[in-house]
Design a protein around this motif. Sequence first.
Motif, mmCIF file in Angstrom:
data_model
loop_
_atom_site.group_PDB
_atom_site.id
_atom_site.type_symbol
_atom_site.label_atom_id
_atom_site.label_comp_id
_atom_site.label_asym_id
_atom_site.label_seq_id
_atom_site.Cartn_x
_atom_site.Cartn_y
_atom_site.Cartn_z
ATOM 1 N N PHE A 1 0.968 -1.060 0.069
ATOM 2 C CA PHE A 1 -0.047 -0.018 0.065
ATOM 3 C C PHE A 1 0.837 1.249 0.075
ATOM 4 O O PHE A 1 1.709 1.360 1.022
ATOM 5 C CB PHE A 1 -0.937 -0.047 1.257
ATOM 6 N N ASP A 2 0.597 2.086 -0.926
ATOM 7 C CA ASP A 2 1.480 3.391 -1.090
ATOM 8 C C ASP A 2 0.552 4.327 -0.219
ATOM 9 O O ASP A 2 -0.451 5.087 -0.705
ATOM 10 C CB ASP A 2 1.529 3.995 -2.540
ATOM 11 N N ILE A 3 1.189 4.647 1.161
ATOM 12 C CA ILE A 3 0.216 5.564 1.947
ATOM 13 C C ILE A 3 1.030 7.057 1.939
ATOM 14 O O ILE A 3 2.198 6.940 1.941
ATOM 15 C CB ILE A 3 0.186 4.952 3.576
ATOM 16 N N GLU A 4 0.018 7.866 1.522
ATOM 17 C CA GLU A 4 0.581 9.238 1.118
ATOM 18 C C GLU A 4 -0.358 10.106 1.467
ATOM 19 O O GLU A 4 -1.532 9.965 1.673
ATOM 20 C CB GLU A 4 0.838 9.275 -0.427
ATOM 21 N N GLU A 5 0.120 11.518 1.362
ATOM 22 C CA GLU A 5 -0.918 12.677 1.521
ATOM 23 C C GLU A 5 -1.761 12.410 0.299
ATOM 24 O O GLU A 5 -1.186 12.414 -0.877
ATOM 25 C CB GLU A 5 -0.378 13.833 1.371
ATOM 26 N N PHE A 6 -3.182 12.505 0.203
ATOM 27 C CA PHE A 6 -3.919 12.310 -0.839
ATOM 28 C C PHE A 6 -3.958 13.664 -1.853
ATOM 29 O O PHE A 6 -5.074 14.442 -1.596
ATOM 30 C CB PHE A 6 -5.583 11.961 -0.183
ATOM 31 N N THR B 1 3.451 -4.746 2.992
ATOM 32 C CA THR B 1 4.310 -3.682 3.049
ATOM 33 C C THR B 1 3.752 -2.258 2.720
ATOM 34 O O THR B 1 2.829 -2.184 1.845
ATOM 35 C CB THR B 1 5.389 -3.950 1.987
ATOM 36 N N PHE B 2 4.068 -1.243 3.823
ATOM 37 C CA PHE B 2 3.688 0.009 3.497
ATOM 38 C C PHE B 2 4.498 1.038 2.767
ATOM 39 O O PHE B 2 5.634 1.170 3.811
ATOM 40 C CB PHE B 2 2.924 0.348 4.882
ATOM 41 N N PHE B 3 4.414 1.375 1.775
ATOM 42 C CA PHE B 3 5.475 2.664 1.180
ATOM 43 C C PHE B 3 4.795 3.942 1.625
ATOM 44 O O PHE B 3 3.641 4.271 1.173
ATOM 45 C CB PHE B 3 5.588 2.412 -0.302
ATOM 46 N N CYS B 4 5.577 4.559 2.640
ATOM 47 C CA CYS B 4 5.058 5.799 3.316
ATOM 48 C C CYS B 4 5.951 6.884 2.725
ATOM 49 O O CYS B 4 7.108 6.884 2.835
ATOM 50 C CB CYS B 4 4.889 5.838 4.606
ATOM 51 N N LEU C 1 7.682 -1.392 6.666
ATOM 52 C CA LEU C 1 7.747 0.069 6.214
ATOM 53 C C LEU C 1 8.796 0.318 5.481
ATOM 54 O O LEU C 1 9.910 -0.185 5.883
ATOM 55 C CB LEU C 1 7.861 0.949 7.558
ATOM 56 N N ALA C 2 8.276 1.008 4.225
ATOM 57 C CA ALA C 2 9.359 1.351 3.263
ATOM 58 C C ALA C 2 9.053 2.676 2.793
ATOM 59 O O ALA C 2 8.090 3.426 3.290
ATOM 60 C CB ALA C 2 9.121 0.465 2.183
ATOM 61 N N SER C 3 10.157 3.490 2.142
ATOM 62 C CA SER C 3 9.990 4.703 1.443
ATOM 63 C C SER C 3 9.227 4.876 0.298
ATOM 64 O O SER C 3 9.399 4.187 -0.540
ATOM 65 C CB SER C 3 11.342 5.394 1.394
ATOM 66 N N HIS C 4 8.319 5.649 0.324
ATOM 67 C CA HIS C 4 7.493 6.293 -0.810
ATOM 68 C C HIS C 4 8.258 8.057 -1.050
ATOM 69 O O HIS C 4 7.343 8.473 -2.069
ATOM 70 C CB HIS C 4 6.056 6.206 -0.599
#
Length: 257
Positions: free
Chosen positions: A6-11, A49-52, A74-77
């Motif tokens: 999941f790419d978790i990010e500001e929408f 895995t959460f790419f944040c 947790l990984a980097s987005h």
Amino acid sequence: MVLLSFDIEEFDMPFEYGKEITFEDQIAISRAGTIAILDLLDQYQVKATFFCTVTFAENIADLIKRIIESGHELASHGYYHSDFKPEHLLQSKLKLQELSGVEIIGYRMARMMPVDEKEVQKAGYIYNTSINPTYLPGRYNNFNISRTFFKKDQVLQIPASVSPLIRFPLFWLSFHNLPLSIYKFLASWTYKKDRYLNIYFHPWEFTDLDDVERFGFPGYVRKNTGIKMIKRMEQLIAWMKAKGYPFGTFQEFIRNI
């Protein structure tokens, strides 16, 4: 194994469709979606895995803690979702490590855009999963890139899954728009051929995006979002578990290849 991420990010996606959205709403919508995802993963005892982005991580300290304590990766987005400079590769890695207390070894570029592998290696990442090896008009033209994982500039490249032969992408838009039976067929075909699946989604998909005036999204983006998305993901996970497909993080996948 199934690499569910999941790419978790500001929408910030409404900006692409000419709509304004406050920063507070960007965070609140992605936060609500991330909670729905975590609840679903807990229910089915699935690791992901959460790419944040750093921007989002700084605003959801409690959820970062929950991600780590639940055994997810947790990984980097990136640092920001809509701004990129090469120096953000290392900066985002270090800041996410500071915020989470765990080592960050993976990277995914926002919107799956190209990124210099030498810079990724220089920043200390072990793997990069920023390639969609398919053709989509105006977005991707990657028919010349391997469908399956390979190494480049000392970094393990793990492209998003596409079907054999026709390279039909199995990413989030396909999941929303295809009949679930067809998506399952393509996923099963790909899993049997490659022995793994790399499929990715976003938290805002798990919220209601039907307000055209507010978000400006076309029908193919709005379709099967919110509660419908949660139910479809439940069905997909339950089907994969019934098929005996194990779920794992990218870290676990790397240890087994």
